[in-house]
Design a protein around this motif. Structure first.
Motif, PDB file in Angstrom:
ATOM      1  N   PHE A 179       0.879  -1.166   0.000  1.00 30.84           N
ATOM      2  CA  PHE A 179       0.000   0.000   0.000  1.00 30.84           C
ATOM      3  C   PHE A 179       0.917   1.217   0.000  1.00 30.84           C
ATOM      4  O   PHE A 179       1.799   1.324   0.856  1.00 30.84           O
ATOM      5  CB  PHE A 179      -0.881   0.015   1.248  1.00 30.84           C
ATOM      6  N   VAL A 180       0.714   2.145  -0.939  1.00 33.32           N
ATOM      7  CA  VAL A 180       1.633   3.271  -1.091  1.00 33.32           C
ATOM      8  C   VAL A 180       0.850   4.582  -1.210  1.00 33.32           C
ATOM      9  O   VAL A 180      -0.041   4.693  -2.053  1.00 33.32           O
ATOM     10  CB  VAL A 180       2.526   3.101  -2.339  1.00 33.32           C
ATOM     11  N   VAL A 181       1.198   5.561  -0.371  1.00 27.76           N
ATOM     12  CA  VAL A 181       0.628   6.901  -0.512  1.00 27.76           C
ATOM     13  C   VAL A 181       1.224   7.525  -1.771  1.00 27.76           C
ATOM     14  O   VAL A 181       2.442   7.493  -1.973  1.00 27.76           O
ATOM     15  CB  VAL A 181       0.957   7.780   0.718  1.00 27.76           C
ATOM     16  N   ASN A 182       0.354   8.076  -2.604  1.00 25.20           N
ATOM     17  CA  ASN A 182       0.783   8.701  -3.851  1.00 25.20           C
ATOM     18  C   ASN A 182       0.303  10.148  -3.867  1.00 25.20           C
ATOM     19  O   ASN A 182      -0.886  10.407  -3.738  1.00 25.20           O
ATOM     20  CB  ASN A 182       0.202   7.942  -5.047  1.00 25.20           C
ATOM     21  N   ARG A 183       1.239  11.064  -3.993  1.00 19.92           N
ATOM     22  CA  ARG A 183       0.893  12.485  -4.154  1.00 19.92           C
ATOM     23  C   ARG A 183       1.271  12.887  -5.569  1.00 19.92           C
ATOM     24  O   ARG A 183       2.256  13.571  -5.809  1.00 19.92           O
ATOM     25  CB  ARG A 183       1.636  13.349  -3.142  1.00 19.92           C
ATOM     26  N   SER A 184       0.482  12.430  -6.532  1.00 26.12           N
ATOM     27  CA  SER A 184       0.773  12.730  -7.931  1.00 26.12           C
ATOM     28  C   SER A 184       0.337  14.155  -8.260  1.00 26.12           C
ATOM     29  O   SER A 184      -0.405  14.782  -7.511  1.00 26.12           O
ATOM     30  CB  SER A 184       0.051  11.737  -8.841  1.00 26.12           C
ATOM     31  N   LEU A 185       0.832  14.647  -9.381  1.00 23.07           N
ATOM     32  CA  LEU A 185       0.460  15.979  -9.864  1.00 23.07           C
ATOM     33  C   LEU A 185      -0.284  15.831 -11.180  1.00 23.07           C
ATOM     34  O   LEU A 185       0.124  15.050 -12.043  1.00 23.07           O
ATOM     35  CB  LEU A 185       1.701  16.841 -10.078  1.00 23.07           C
ATOM     36  N   ASP A 186      -1.375  16.584 -11.324  1.00 30.96           N
ATOM     37  CA  ASP A 186      -2.053  16.585 -12.614  1.00 30.96           C
ATOM     38  C   ASP A 186      -1.282  17.522 -13.555  1.00 30.96           C
ATOM     39  O   ASP A 186      -0.350  18.209 -13.133  1.00 30.96           O
ATOM     40  CB  ASP A 186      -3.530  16.967 -12.469  1.00 30.96           C
ATOM     41  N   PRO A 187      -1.621  17.546 -14.845  1.00 33.96           N
ATOM     42  CA  PRO A 187      -0.863  18.377 -15.795  1.00 33.96           C
ATOM     43  C   PRO A 187      -0.801  19.864 -15.434  1.00 33.96           C
ATOM     44  O   PRO A 187       0.116  20.566 -15.832  1.00 33.96           O
ATOM     45  CB  PRO A 187      -1.606  18.168 -17.115  1.00 33.96           C
ATOM     46  N   GLU A 188      -1.769  20.363 -14.650  1.00 33.34           N
ATOM     47  CA  GLU A 188      -1.748  21.763 -14.210  1.00 33.34           C
ATOM     48  C   GLU A 188      -0.914  21.960 -12.951  1.00 33.34           C
ATOM     49  O   GLU A 188      -0.785  23.072 -12.452  1.00 33.34           O
ATOM     50  CB  GLU A 188      -3.177  22.271 -13.968  1.00 33.34           C
ATOM     51  N   GLY A 189      -0.392  20.870 -12.380  1.00 38.43           N
ATOM     52  CA  GLY A 189       0.439  20.964 -11.187  1.00 38.43           C
ATOM     53  C   GLY A 189      -0.299  20.834  -9.870  1.00 38.43           C
ATOM     54  O   GLY A 189       0.291  20.982  -8.818  1.00 38.43           O
ATOM     55  N   ALA A 190      -1.613  20.535  -9.913  1.00 37.41           N
ATOM     56  CA  ALA A 190      -2.382  20.354  -8.673  1.00 37.41           C
ATOM     57  C   ALA A 190      -2.135  18.946  -8.129  1.00 37.41           C
ATOM     58  O   ALA A 190      -2.104  17.968  -8.880  1.00 37.41           O
ATOM     59  CB  ALA A 190      -3.868  20.566  -8.939  1.00 37.41           C
ATOM     60  N   GLU A 191      -1.949  18.873  -6.816  1.00 33.62           N
ATOM     61  CA  GLU A 191      -1.682  17.583  -6.177  1.00 33.62           C
ATOM     62  C   GLU A 191      -2.938  16.729  -6.110  1.00 33.62           C
ATOM     63  O   GLU A 191      -4.014  17.213  -5.767  1.00 33.62           O
ATOM     64  CB  GLU A 191      -1.139  17.840  -4.766  1.00 33.62           C
ATOM     65  N   GLN A 192      -2.783  15.459  -6.435  1.00 32.98           N
ATOM     66  CA  GLN A 192      -3.858  14.473  -6.356  1.00 32.98           C
ATOM     67  C   GLN A 192      -3.449  13.442  -5.300  1.00 32.98           C
ATOM     68  O   GLN A 192      -2.409  12.809  -5.440  1.00 32.98           O
ATOM     69  CB  GLN A 192      -4.060  13.784  -7.711  1.00 32.98           C
ATOM     70  N   GLN A 193      -4.267  13.274  -4.266  1.00 31.02           N
ATOM     71  CA  GLN A 193      -3.943  12.374  -3.163  1.00 31.02           C
ATOM     72  C   GLN A 193      -4.612  11.017  -3.395  1.00 31.02           C
ATOM     73  O   GLN A 193      -5.808  10.961  -3.647  1.00 31.02           O
ATOM     74  CB  GLN A 193      -4.448  12.957  -1.841  1.00 31.02           C
ATOM     75  N   SER A 194      -3.845   9.933  -3.255  1.00 31.14           N
ATOM     76  CA  SER A 194      -4.423   8.601  -3.401  1.00 31.14           C
ATOM     77  C   SER A 194      -3.554   7.579  -2.675  1.00 31.14           C
ATOM     78  O   SER A 194      -2.446   7.878  -2.236  1.00 31.14           O
ATOM     79  CB  SER A 194      -4.557   8.217  -4.878  1.00 31.14           C
ATOM     80  N   VAL A 195      -4.081   6.372  -2.569  1.00 30.89           N
ATOM     81  CA  VAL A 195      -3.310   5.221  -2.102  1.00 30.89           C
ATOM     82  C   VAL A 195      -3.321   4.214  -3.236  1.00 30.89           C
ATOM     83  O   VAL A 195      -4.377   3.868  -3.765  1.00 30.89           O
ATOM     84  CB  VAL A 195      -3.916   4.599  -0.818  1.00 30.89           C
ATOM     85  N   GLU A 196      -2.131   3.789  -3.632  1.00 34.70           N
ATOM     86  CA  GLU A 196      -1.994   2.795  -4.700  1.00 34.70           C
ATOM     87  C   GLU A 196      -1.767   1.437  -4.043  1.00 34.70           C
ATOM     88  O   GLU A 196      -0.961   1.315  -3.117  1.00 34.70           O
ATOM     89  CB  GLU A 196      -0.825   3.142  -5.625  1.00 34.70           C
ATOM     90  N   VAL A 197      -2.492   0.438  -4.529  1.00 34.38           N
ATOM     91  CA  VAL A 197      -2.379  -0.912  -3.979  1.00 34.38           C
ATOM     92  C   VAL A 197      -1.749  -1.809  -5.040  1.00 34.38           C
ATOM     93  O   VAL A 197      -2.232  -1.884  -6.175  1.00 34.38           O
ATOM     94  CB  VAL A 197      -3.755  -1.459  -3.558  1.00 34.38           C
ATOM     95  N   PHE A 198      -0.667  -2.475  -4.656  1.00 34.95           N
ATOM     96  CA  PHE A 198       0.057  -3.395  -5.530  1.00 34.95           C
ATOM     97  C   PHE A 198      -0.030  -4.795  -4.938  1.00 34.95           C
ATOM     98  O   PHE A 198       0.010  -4.950  -3.714  1.00 34.95           O
ATOM     99  CB  PHE A 198       1.538  -3.015  -5.632  1.00 34.95           C
TER     100      PHE A 198
END
Length: 194
Positions: free
Chosen positions: A118-137
């Motif tokens: 389980f990994v916390v992901n703070r990705s950025l959308d193309p406009e640079g806004a942070e998207q918060q999620s948890v990625e499950v592998f």
């Protein structure tokens, strides 16, 4: 002048409180630890989880210095065999989701269930806004973790770490209750419990 002096004094006290709360005035003692070796990584490891049964450490890695200049830079999860002196970090995943910027991670390993990361992901959308999620592998027979799903929730304000407690369950901690950078700074400066 008195009012200006009072404002400056309150500001100075707020800055001192902020620095003190973050350990700026804490004395740190240097200690030598026998058997430690440095490990060169392609970025900084925000977090790690160790599988005690196999002696493998899983590291969430992102070159944060390069990410300042290149905001859409992504990271990955690496594995390091702690039983093999001099071993090099290898990819732990078969592929990462788009925009993957890993933070905290946790390993779920309870046979006969398949192992999951389980990994916390703070990705950025193309406009640079942070998207918060948890990625499950989930670990597959090839020994790599394959991306299974993405979990999002409005309560993920600014997630930092998590602890897996089941094959589909986890606890998540936000390091701030504020959703925006300006309100996060306000929260930190005035030590608000948001």
């Amino acid at each position: 002048l008195v009012a200006l002096g009072a404002v400056l004094a309150v500001g100075a006290l707020a800055v001192l409180q902020y620095l003190s709360a973050r350990g700026a005035f804490t004395k740190v003692e240097t200690r030598a630890i026998a058997g430690c070796t440095a490990q060169l990584l392609p970025g900084s490891a925000e977090d790690f989880a160790i599988d005690a049964a196999s002696g493998v450490a899983y590291l969430s890695v992102l070159d944060r210095r390069a990410a300042r200049a290149e905001p859409l830079r992504t990271g990955t999860i690496l594995r390091l065999d702690l039983h093999q002196p001099g071993s090099q970090p290898l990819p732990a995943t078969a592929g990462d989701p788009p925009g993957f910027r890993p933070q905290g991670l946790s390993l779920w390993s309870h046979p006969p269930d398949p192992r999951r990361l389980f990994v916390v992901n703070r990705s950025l959308d193309p406009e640079g806004a942070e998207q918060q999620s948890v990625e499950v592998f989930e670990e597959q027979p090839d020994g790599l973790f394959h991306h299974e799903k993405t979990v999002r929730d409005a309560l993920f304000a600014h997630p930092n770490d998590l602890a897996a407690v089941g094959p589909d369950q986890f606890y998540l901690s936000n390091d701030s209750g504020a959703h925006y950078a300006l309100t996060r700074a306000f929260e930190a400066l005035f030590q608000l419990a948001w």
